[in-house]
Structure formats: structure tokens, C-alpha cells
Design a protein around this motif. Structure first.
Motif, PDB file in Angstrom:
ATOM      1  N   ASN A  71       9.572 -78.816   3.384  1.00  0.00           N
ATOM      2  CA  ASN A  71       9.098 -79.567   2.219  1.00  0.00           C
ATOM      3  C   ASN A  71       8.862 -78.640   1.028  1.00  0.00           C
ATOM      4  OD1 ASN A  71       9.120 -82.105   3.470  1.00  0.00           O
ATOM      5  ND2 ASN A  71       7.079 -81.784   4.331  1.00  0.00           N
ATOM      6  N   GLU A  72       8.302 -77.449   1.286  1.00  0.00           N
ATOM      7  CA  GLU A  72       8.092 -76.491   0.209  1.00  0.00           C
ATOM      8  C   GLU A  72       9.423 -75.971  -0.324  1.00  0.00           C
ATOM      9  OE1 GLU A  72       3.663 -74.650   1.045  1.00  0.00           O
ATOM     10  OE2 GLU A  72       5.407 -73.504   1.745  1.00  0.00           O
ATOM     11  N   LEU A  73      10.384 -75.761   0.564  1.00  0.00           N
ATOM     12  CA  LEU A  73      11.723 -75.347   0.148  1.00  0.00           C
ATOM     13  C   LEU A  73      12.328 -76.367  -0.811  1.00  0.00           C
ATOM     14  CD1 LEU A  73      14.340 -73.658   0.312  1.00  0.00           C
ATOM     15  CD2 LEU A  73      14.867 -74.884   2.449  1.00  0.00           C
ATOM     16  N   ARG A  74      12.229 -77.627  -0.455  1.00  0.00           N
ATOM     17  CA  ARG A  74      12.787 -78.687  -1.302  1.00  0.00           C
ATOM     18  C   ARG A  74      12.036 -78.796  -2.626  1.00  0.00           C
ATOM     19  NH1 ARG A  74      16.512 -81.845   1.245  1.00  0.00           N
ATOM     20  NH2 ARG A  74      16.683 -81.522   3.513  1.00  0.00           N
ATOM     21  N   GLU A  75      10.721 -78.575  -2.610  1.00  0.00           N
ATOM     22  CA  GLU A  75       9.941 -78.615  -3.847  1.00  0.00           C
ATOM     23  C   GLU A  75      10.387 -77.521  -4.812  1.00  0.00           C
ATOM     24  OE1 GLU A  75       5.865 -78.298  -2.805  1.00  0.00           O
ATOM     25  OE2 GLU A  75       5.763 -80.262  -1.808  1.00  0.00           O
ATOM     26  N   VAL A  76      10.647 -76.332  -4.277  1.00  0.00           N
ATOM     27  CA  VAL A  76      11.088 -75.220  -5.123  1.00  0.00           C
ATOM     28  C   VAL A  76      12.440 -75.522  -5.744  1.00  0.00           C
ATOM     29  CG1 VAL A  76      11.877 -72.816  -5.078  1.00  0.00           C
ATOM     30  CG2 VAL A  76       9.721 -73.440  -3.977  1.00  0.00           C
ATOM     31  N   VAL A 111      16.042 -60.670  -2.208  1.00  0.00           N
ATOM     32  CA  VAL A 111      14.705 -60.147  -1.948  1.00  0.00           C
ATOM     33  C   VAL A 111      14.188 -60.801  -0.677  1.00  0.00           C
ATOM     34  CG1 VAL A 111      12.364 -59.823  -2.828  1.00  0.00           C
ATOM     35  CG2 VAL A 111      14.291 -59.956  -4.439  1.00  0.00           C
ATOM     36  N   PRO A 112      13.918 -60.022   0.385  1.00  0.00           N
ATOM     37  CA  PRO A 112      13.381 -60.612   1.615  1.00  0.00           C
ATOM     38  C   PRO A 112      12.087 -61.366   1.338  1.00  0.00           C
ATOM     39  CG  PRO A 112      14.014 -58.324   1.975  1.00  0.00           C
ATOM     40  CD  PRO A 112      14.101 -58.564   0.506  1.00  0.00           C
ATOM     41  N   CYS A 113      11.886 -62.437   2.059  1.00  0.00           N
ATOM     42  CA  CYS A 113      10.702 -63.286   1.947  1.00  0.00           C
ATOM     43  C   CYS A 113      10.625 -64.014   0.604  1.00  0.00           C
ATOM     44  CB  CYS A 113       9.409 -62.493   2.185  1.00  0.00           C
ATOM     45  SG  CYS A 113       9.362 -61.700   3.811  1.00  0.00           S
ATOM     46  N   MET A 114      11.678 -63.882  -0.197  1.00  0.00           N
ATOM     47  CA  MET A 114      11.805 -64.655  -1.429  1.00  0.00           C
ATOM     48  C   MET A 114      13.189 -65.301  -1.505  1.00  0.00           C
ATOM     49  SD  MET A 114       9.937 -62.316  -4.367  1.00  0.00           S
ATOM     50  CE  MET A 114      10.224 -63.560  -5.624  1.00  0.00           C
ATOM     51  N   GLY A 115      13.814 -65.475  -0.352  1.00  0.00           N
ATOM     52  CA  GLY A 115      15.192 -65.951  -0.314  1.00  0.00           C
ATOM     53  C   GLY A 115      15.388 -67.303  -0.972  1.00  0.00           C
ATOM     54  N   ALA A 116      14.448 -68.217  -0.783  1.00  0.00           N
ATOM     55  CA  ALA A 116      14.581 -69.553  -1.375  1.00  0.00           C
ATOM     56  C   ALA A 116      14.516 -69.483  -2.889  1.00  0.00           C
ATOM     57  CB  ALA A 116      13.491 -70.475  -0.836  1.00  0.00           C
ATOM     58  N   TYR A 117      13.597 -68.674  -3.407  1.00  0.00           N
ATOM     59  CA  TYR A 117      13.483 -68.504  -4.856  1.00  0.00           C
ATOM     60  C   TYR A 117      14.737 -67.830  -5.414  1.00  0.00           C
ATOM     61  CZ  TYR A 117      11.580 -67.025  -9.368  1.00  0.00           C
ATOM     62  OH  TYR A 117      11.363 -66.815 -10.712  1.00  0.00           O
ATOM     63  N   CYS A 118      15.213 -66.800  -4.727  1.00  0.00           N
ATOM     64  CA  CYS A 118      16.450 -66.126  -5.144  1.00  0.00           C
ATOM     65  C   CYS A 118      17.605 -67.124  -5.214  1.00  0.00           C
ATOM     66  CB  CYS A 118      16.810 -65.009  -4.173  1.00  0.00           C
ATOM     67  SG  CYS A 118      15.693 -63.593  -4.148  1.00  0.00           S
TER      68      CYS A 118
END
Length: 249
Positions: free
Chosen positions: A91-96, A134-141
Motif C-alpha cells: 500500500n505504501e509502494l502504491r501511495e508513493v 539506492v538500496p532501501c530507496m528502490g521504490a522512490y528511485c
């Protein structure tokens, strides 16, 4: 001259609203919460750009304010997420992705007729994180990389309408980004995390718009660093990141 800026309640959006106003541009600001400390001349629209009905309302109100011609659209609103792909909440992935990619695309589409009428500009605030993993920021990247590709492809498609498109890829700027991000991880401390002010970036965005630049990285030196890391030191970069994010334990 009119500029619509999303995410004006804080950070870069607020800084751009202030600076563009100082440069004689009438700013229409969009945010979910009421901004404080912005010029009295600012036209504020309280809205959630991820909602289709709110985007329609924004377009109608902008047309009423400007008379139907919008000179600048700045898609700035966004959020980050700190989590590995394995531990990430869907859900957070989709929100981003909804806020960082789908909403700017949809808002741009609905405002294209007004931008075309003014031979205006679309300025998308992507990120240096969209130009390197960037590891742990893959969705934002991934979301910001998608936004950058939107800019680069849109530029060719709407050239016939004489609309200018600028992709802005900031590095670390002191905007409070981490405090507004979601996810289960806490970002590690890193050099330069607060060395650049939102106002300095706002000045750079304004200058790049005036010069009709197509893409910029901020600070400028960061573009060379990104190229150097991708081309020559990807292994070292990965090892440093695994240590920073404690991924080997």
C-alpha cells in the motif's frame, strides 16, 4: 505571468513559491494543508492531487484565475519511502507511485490545453535518486526515474504546441524529506545531507526555466559524481551502501 506549484506547504515547493513571487510571477499554490508564511498574493488551492476530482477542480480554478493560459506548471509534490523491496508494504509502494508519478502525469495532461495557450513550461521535480540506484530507496528511485522519462518523452510529443519541459534532479537538499517519508527503515547519516538550502535550489530552478534548459542536476557537480560512480566504481558504491544500510547482517 502565472505559475502553478504543487506541494507549497513546505520544503522546495514553499521556497519556489516565495522566490518565483519575488521574481514577479503570480503563484498558484496547491497543497493538502494550509501553507504558512507565503506571500499574500499567492492563490492557494487546497487539494489532493492524487484524486481525479481534485485535479479537475484545480484545472477549473486555474482557468478562472488566469483566464485560460498557464505559463508554468511545477510538479513538485512527492514523498519518499525507506524500505527494502522484501519488507516493503504494498500500500505504501502504491501511495508513493501515485503521488510521485501518476498524479503529476494526470495533472499535466489535464492542464496541457492551458499550457499550450500560453506556450508555457512544465517543470517536473524528479531526483538524483532517479538516476542511480539506492538500496532501501528502490521504490522512490523507480518512481522518480519514471517521472524523468515522462519529462524526456513528453518534451518531444508536445514540442508542436511550443511547450517547454524541464526535468530537475536534486540531490540532498535540506527540505525535511526524510521526516515526511514512509517505510520501516531509518536513513543513515550521510555527508552533505543538509548542505544545500531549498531557496538556493529554487533560484536554480528559476534560472534553468529562464534559460529554457531541458534537464538539470542540482548541485551541478553531482552530475559528474553520478557519471563517475555508474561508469567506474559501481562495485565500491554497492559495498559502501550495503554497509551504510546494514544489509550484510
Amino acid at each position: 505571468m502565472y505559475a502553478l506549484i504543487t506541494g507549497v506547504s513546505s520544503g522546495l515547493g514553499k521556497a519556489m513559491a516565495q522566490y518565483f513571487t519575488e521574481c514577479g510571477i503570480t503563484v498558484i499554490g496547491v497543497s493538502r494543508s494550509q501553507p504558512e508564511g507565503l506571500p499574500d498574493s499567492l492563490h492557494w488551492i487546497g487539494a489532493d492531487i492524487t484524486l481525479p476530482a481534485d485535479r479537475e477542480r484545480i484545472a477549473n480554478q486555474v482557468a478562472a484565475i488566469t483566464g485560460g493560459g498557464l505559463d508554468i506548471l511545477i510538479n513538485n509534490a512527492g514523498k519518499g519511502i525507506y524500505a527494502t523491496w522484501e519488507e516493503m508494504d504494498e500500500n505504501e509502494l502504491r501511495e508513493v507511485f501515485e503521488l510521485d508519478f501518476f498524479a503529476p502525469v494526470a495533472l499535466t495532461k489535464i492542464l496541457l490545453p492551458q499550457l499550450a495557450a500560453a506556450h508555457g513550461s512544465v517543470i517536473n521535480i524528479s531526483s538524483a535518486a532517479g538516476r542511480i540506484w539506492v538500496p532501501c530507496m528502490g521504490a522512490y528511485c523507480a518512481a522518480k526515474a519514471a517521472l524523468a522519462m515522462f519529462s524526456n518523452s513528453l518534451r518531444q510529443e508536445i514540442r508542436k504546441h511550443h511547450i517547454h519541459v524541464l526535468d530537475v534532479a536534486p540531490g540532498q537538499v535540506n527540505t525535511g524529506f526524510s521526516s515526511r517519508s514512509c517505510g520501516t527503515r531509518k536513513p543513515p547519516n550521510s555527508p552533505g545531507s543538509s548542505s544545500h538550502s531549498p531557496r538556493d535550489l529554487a533560484k536554480t530552478v528559476y534560472s534553468a526555466w529562464k534559460r529554457k534548459k531541458q534537464r538539470i542536476t542540482y548541485p551541478r557537480s553531482l552530475s559528474f559524481a553520478l557519471f563517475f560512480v555508474r561508469a567506474l566504481l559501481p562495485g565500491l558504491y554497492d559495498r559502501i551502501n550495503r554497509k551504510l544500510w546494514n544489509l550484510d547482517n
